[in-house]
Design a protein around this motif. Structure first.
Motif, short mmCIF file in Angstrom:
data_model
loop_
_atom_site.label_atom_id
_atom_site.label_comp_id
_atom_site.label_asym_id
_atom_site.label_seq_id
_atom_site.Cartn_x
_atom_site.Cartn_y
_atom_site.Cartn_z
N ILE A 1 40.15 45.55 38.60
CA ILE A 1 39.45 45.18 39.83
C ILE A 1 40.38 44.35 40.72
O ILE A 1 41.39 43.80 40.27
N ASP A 2 40.02 44.21 42.01
CA ASP A 2 40.90 43.55 42.97
C ASP A 2 40.39 42.17 43.39
O ASP A 2 40.64 41.72 44.50
N ARG A 3 39.68 41.51 42.51
CA ARG A 3 39.21 40.15 42.75
C ARG A 3 39.27 39.39 41.43
O ARG A 3 39.40 40.00 40.37
N PRO A 4 39.14 38.07 41.47
CA PRO A 4 39.13 37.31 40.20
C PRO A 4 37.93 37.71 39.34
O PRO A 4 36.84 37.96 39.85
N TYR A 5 38.17 37.76 38.04
CA TYR A 5 37.11 38.12 37.10
C TYR A 5 36.15 36.95 36.90
O TYR A 5 36.56 35.82 36.67
N ARG A 6 34.86 37.26 36.97
CA ARG A 6 33.81 36.28 36.71
C ARG A 6 33.36 36.37 35.25
O ARG A 6 33.61 37.38 34.57
N ASP B 1 31.27 39.52 34.37
CA ASP B 1 31.83 40.87 34.50
C ASP B 1 31.86 41.56 33.14
O ASP B 1 32.18 40.92 32.13
N GLU C 1 47.13 29.00 43.56
CA GLU C 1 47.28 30.40 43.94
C GLU C 1 47.82 31.23 42.77
O GLU C 1 48.74 30.79 42.07
N ASN D 1 45.62 42.60 36.75
CA ASN D 1 44.97 41.43 37.35
C ASN D 1 44.41 40.56 36.24
O ASN D 1 43.45 40.94 35.57
N ASP E 1 38.04 33.76 37.76
CA ASP E 1 37.29 32.93 38.71
C ASP E 1 36.90 31.62 38.03
O ASP E 1 36.30 31.62 36.96
N THR F 1 34.95 29.14 39.40
CA THR F 1 33.82 28.49 40.06
C THR F 1 32.87 27.83 39.06
O THR F 1 32.42 26.69 39.26
#
Length: 463
Positions: free
Chosen positions: A290-295, A298, A392, A436, A440, A442
């Motif tokens: 995937i093209d975003r941070p893994y939560r 997921d 980053e 990747n 994530d 958060t």
């Protein structure tokens, strides 16, 4: 006694909880739900998992027993009669010596946490005192006691002790000044000799209730149930793992034994004994597509054997009611690792070729250990947490250049290549790598933990 609603009162001793119980009566007598897990948990009672029910019958008023602090939790109530109860906090900490007293009849009960001294005096004849405990009696269990007549505790017994019935043993118990406080439940760190294990030793340094077990001290594939008196433990931190990513492709049995079978056995021990299990997992449970941070929520999709064994271990841990699955990536600690290798190459004048199509964040073991301690000590909600360095994301080639730069060498000496090019001439099986590996952060940040910027950690590590 009749007409009460189920309710709880916090006492002056942390964790000691006084409950009012609904009692329903008519001309035939009365009925109550003395312990009802679902309702009482909703009212605030911990899910303490009782395994044994005991009854103490007392003929005469003035029968006095205690003060005993036992290595388990108790749910105390009265079936018939009435008592004066006294509780003394004998746990290590600022509350040591605090006292709470109350009368208990069939319409009241009290939850007594481990390490709080418990005593009672009967106020009516034919009093049946009953208590649920969450461990079986054992000759190896360690108790703590304080004298019923201690002047510091100063319990105002309704029937003077000179007129009461009590045992010679209770009369001889020590004064509060001579009592050794009850320490917290133990923490066990498995895999204690690895990179993360050594960081956990440093993080918990000086804490006598933390124990460390290496591979030779605790066989996770052996008979774990009898390996320890597990009810003395509150937390297991599993830092043991098979981490040879490429080796797992051919040494599958060893990888599955360490990362799945052994972890499943730990989860069973944790579930059976009310232990919090902290398990360290990996970004390799994802395929990196995937093209975003893994939560944390997921779905896992491991591409290689190592990732498959880690995903299986995660699933086993989540069977334990009290668990933290800590997913991390690109771990750097005390010992051989990517950063040390790059620093060594830079110093020796060797120009490395490093992949630039895998992106993630470094995680230093000191930071990982700090985050694990945070989850435990703040009683964060159980579940899965991503925990890596902050800042980053970078590729491995970016990090290699940064190592060269921070050690005073030309970062342009690092040549970037694709993963396919790097492994084109490799001998033996090569595990697929997630492109990747960014996780994530958060959720763990919302728990109050602030991961240190990975670049700041890198700078400190190299210094």
């Amino acid at each position: 006694m009749f007409g009460k609603q189920l309710g709880v009162t916090e006492t002056t001793i942390p964790g000691l909880m006084l409950f009012d119980l609904p009692v329903h009566g008519d001309q035939r007598g009365w009925f109550k739900e003395n312990w009802q897990r679902e309702k009482m948990m909703a009212a605030g009672l911990p899910d303490f998992g009782p395994v044994q029910n005991n009854v103490s019958f007392n003929d005469a008023p003035g029968t006095t027993r205690g003060i005993h602090a036992e290595p388990w939790d108790k749910w105390v109530s009265v079936a018939t009669g009435r008592i004066f109860g006294a509780w003394v906090d004998l746990r290590e900490g600022p509350g040591f010596g605090a006292v709470f007293t109350a009368e208990i009849d069939p319409s009241r009960a009290i939850f007594v946490p481990r390490g709080v001294g418990n005593a009672f005096q009967t106020l009516e004849p034919n009093t049946a005192y009953t208590y649920l405990v969450n461990d079986h009696w054992s000759p190896d269990a360690e108790y703590s006691f304080v004298n019923l007549a201690d002047e510091t505790v100063a319990i105002d017994w309704p029937i003077p002790l000179s007129d009461a019935q009590l045992s010679d043993k209770d009369r001889a118990h020590p004064r509060l000044a001579d009592v050794t406080p009850v320490g917290p439940r133990k923490i066990l760190v498995t895999g204690a000799n690895g990179q993360l294990g050594r960081a956990l030793r440093a993080e918990f340094d000086g804490m006598p209730h933390v124990e460390y077990a290496g591979r030779d001290d605790l066989d996770l594939t052996g008979d774990l149930a009898s390996a320890r008196r597990w009810r003395d433990y509150g937390v297991i931190i599993n830092a043991a793992a098979y981490t040879a990513v490429d080796g797992a492709e051919s040494d599958r049995a060893a990888a599955w034994a360490a990362n799945a079978t052994g972890v499943s056995a730990l989860a069973r021990v944790a579930a059976d004994n009310g232990i919090t299990l902290v398990h360290v997992s990996s970004d390799y449970v994802f395929d990196g597509a995937i093209d975003r941070p893994y939560r944390e929520d997921d779905p896992t999709a491991p591409a290689g054997v190592y990732g498959q064994t880690k995903a299986a271990g995660d699933a086993a841990v989540m069977v334990a009611p009290r668990h933290y699955v800590v997913r991390t990536s690109w771990v750097v600690g005390d010992g051989g690792n990517f950063v040390r290798t790059m620093a060594s190459l830079a110093e020796r004048g060797i120009n490395p070729t490093v992949v630039d199509d895998q992106v993630g964040r470094l995680t230093f073991t000191s930071e990982l250990a700090r985050g694990i301690r945070h989850l435990i000590e703040t009683d964060a909600p159980f579940g899965i947490y991503n925990l890596t360095g902050g800042g980053e994301p970078r590729s491995w080639a970016d990090i290699a250049r940064r190592v060269f730069e921070l050690t005073g060498h030309d970062p342009q000496r690092v040549t970037p290549v694709s993963t396919a090019e790097y492994f084109a001439n490799a001998a033996g099986p090569i595990a697929p790598r997630p492109a990747n590996s960014v996780l994530d952060l958060t959720k763990i940040e919302r728990s109050g933990f602030r991961p240190q910027n990975a670049d700041d950690s890198l700078r400190s590590y190299l210094a």
